[in-house]
Write an enzyme that holds these catalytic residues in place. Structure first.
Site, mmCIF file in Angstrom:
data_model
loop_
_atom_site.group_PDB
_atom_site.id
_atom_site.type_symbol
_atom_site.label_atom_id
_atom_site.label_comp_id
_atom_site.label_asym_id
_atom_site.label_seq_id
_atom_site.Cartn_x
_atom_site.Cartn_y
_atom_site.Cartn_z
ATOM 1 N N HIS A 115 1.237 3.944 -3.248
ATOM 2 C CA HIS A 115 1.720 5.795 -2.932
ATOM 3 C C HIS A 115 2.392 6.455 -3.146
ATOM 4 O O HIS A 115 2.766 7.065 -2.948
ATOM 5 C CB HIS A 115 0.858 5.948 -1.333
ATOM 6 C CG HIS A 115 -0.755 6.210 -1.606
ATOM 7 N ND1 HIS A 115 -1.118 4.672 -1.699
ATOM 8 C CD2 HIS A 115 -2.344 6.335 -2.189
ATOM 9 C CE1 HIS A 115 -2.494 4.186 -1.767
ATOM 10 N NE2 HIS A 115 -3.188 5.113 -2.051
ATOM 11 N N TYR A 128 0.994 -1.235 -0.042
ATOM 12 C CA TYR A 128 -0.161 0.059 0.232
ATOM 13 C C TYR A 128 0.997 0.453 0.231
ATOM 14 O O TYR A 128 0.268 1.958 -0.943
ATOM 15 C CB TYR A 128 -0.861 -0.131 1.467
ATOM 16 C CG TYR A 128 -1.792 1.333 1.500
ATOM 17 C CD1 TYR A 128 -3.058 1.444 0.619
ATOM 18 C CD2 TYR A 128 -1.263 2.059 2.210
ATOM 19 C CE1 TYR A 128 -3.933 2.212 0.821
ATOM 20 C CE2 TYR A 128 -2.166 2.906 1.774
ATOM 21 C CZ TYR A 128 -3.747 3.366 1.342
ATOM 22 O OH TYR A 128 -4.577 4.787 1.618
ATOM 23 N N TYR A 140 -3.935 16.086 0.122
ATOM 24 C CA TYR A 140 -4.467 15.447 0.645
ATOM 25 C C TYR A 140 -3.041 14.945 1.416
ATOM 26 O O TYR A 140 -2.192 14.285 0.857
ATOM 27 C CB TYR A 140 -4.254 14.753 -0.696
ATOM 28 C CG TYR A 140 -5.633 13.156 -0.513
ATOM 29 C CD1 TYR A 140 -5.981 12.801 0.524
ATOM 30 C CD2 TYR A 140 -6.108 12.299 -1.986
ATOM 31 C CE1 TYR A 140 -6.412 10.677 0.808
ATOM 32 C CE2 TYR A 140 -6.373 11.311 -1.683
ATOM 33 C CZ TYR A 140 -6.642 10.954 -0.462
ATOM 34 O OH TYR A 140 -7.442 9.769 -0.650
ATOM 35 N N TRP A 197 -6.995 3.551 -11.128
ATOM 36 C CA TRP A 197 -5.764 3.325 -10.337
ATOM 37 C C TRP A 197 -7.221 2.047 -9.295
ATOM 38 O O TRP A 197 -6.447 1.835 -8.250
ATOM 39 C CB TRP A 197 -6.652 4.457 -9.662
ATOM 40 C CG TRP A 197 -5.098 4.651 -8.009
ATOM 41 C CD1 TRP A 197 -6.605 4.961 -7.246
ATOM 42 C CD2 TRP A 197 -4.464 4.285 -7.807
ATOM 43 N NE1 TRP A 197 -5.436 4.653 -5.967
ATOM 44 C CE2 TRP A 197 -4.061 4.701 -6.544
ATOM 45 C CE3 TRP A 197 -3.587 4.854 -8.541
ATOM 46 C CZ2 TRP A 197 -2.785 4.539 -5.729
ATOM 47 C CZ3 TRP A 197 -2.144 4.553 -7.980
ATOM 48 C CH2 TRP A 197 -1.483 4.879 -6.986
#
Length: 104
Positions: free
Chosen positions: A22, A18, A41, A76
Site C-alpha cells: 500500500h 501488506y 480512503y 491488483w
C-alpha cells in the site's frame, strides 16, 4: 456521497508486506479508484485486524468503472493475493456495515 466500511485480516506474517504494497500502490490503481468516485480512503490495523473506510459516489458508479477497467482491478487483486482476507456474509459477499451514528 455514501460511506463504506470493510473489515478483514492480514495473514500471519504478512503485515509488513501488506503495508509495503500500500505504501507503493500503483498510480493506475489510485486513478481507477478516483474514476470510480472513491475518496478519503483509509485502512487501519490493530495487529492483524484491518478496517477500511472510504467515501464514494455510490455502488452503481463504482461497479460500472470497475467493470470497464477489470484488467487493472484483476492485476491488483492478484498482486494482493494470499496476504489478506475480507469478512464476508453467508453469500460470500463483502460484509456491509450500516452506519448508525455520525458526528460532523
Amino acid at each position: 456521497m455514501e460511506r463504506f466500511v470493510w473489515k478483514g485480516r492480514v495473514q500471519s506474517g504478512k503485515l509488513s508486506e501488506y503495508i509495503k504494497k500500500h505504501d507503493e500502490i500503483w498510480s493506475e490503481m489510485v486513478d481507477l479508484m478516483h474514476r470510480a468516485g472513491m475518496r478519503n480512503y483509509s485502512i487501519w490495523n490493530n495487529d492483524l485486524e484491518l478496517i477500511g473506510y472510504y467515501e464514494f459516489d455510490g455502488p452503481e458508479k463504482k461497479q460500472q468503472v470497475y467493470r470497464e477497467h477489470r484488467d487493472v482491478l484483476d492485476k491488483w487483486t492478484a498482486h494482493m493475493g494470499g496476504i489478506m482476507e475480507m469478512d464476508r456474509d453467508a453469500n460470500g459477499s463483502v460484509l456491509v456495515y450500516k452506519q448508525v451514528f455520525l458526528m460532523e
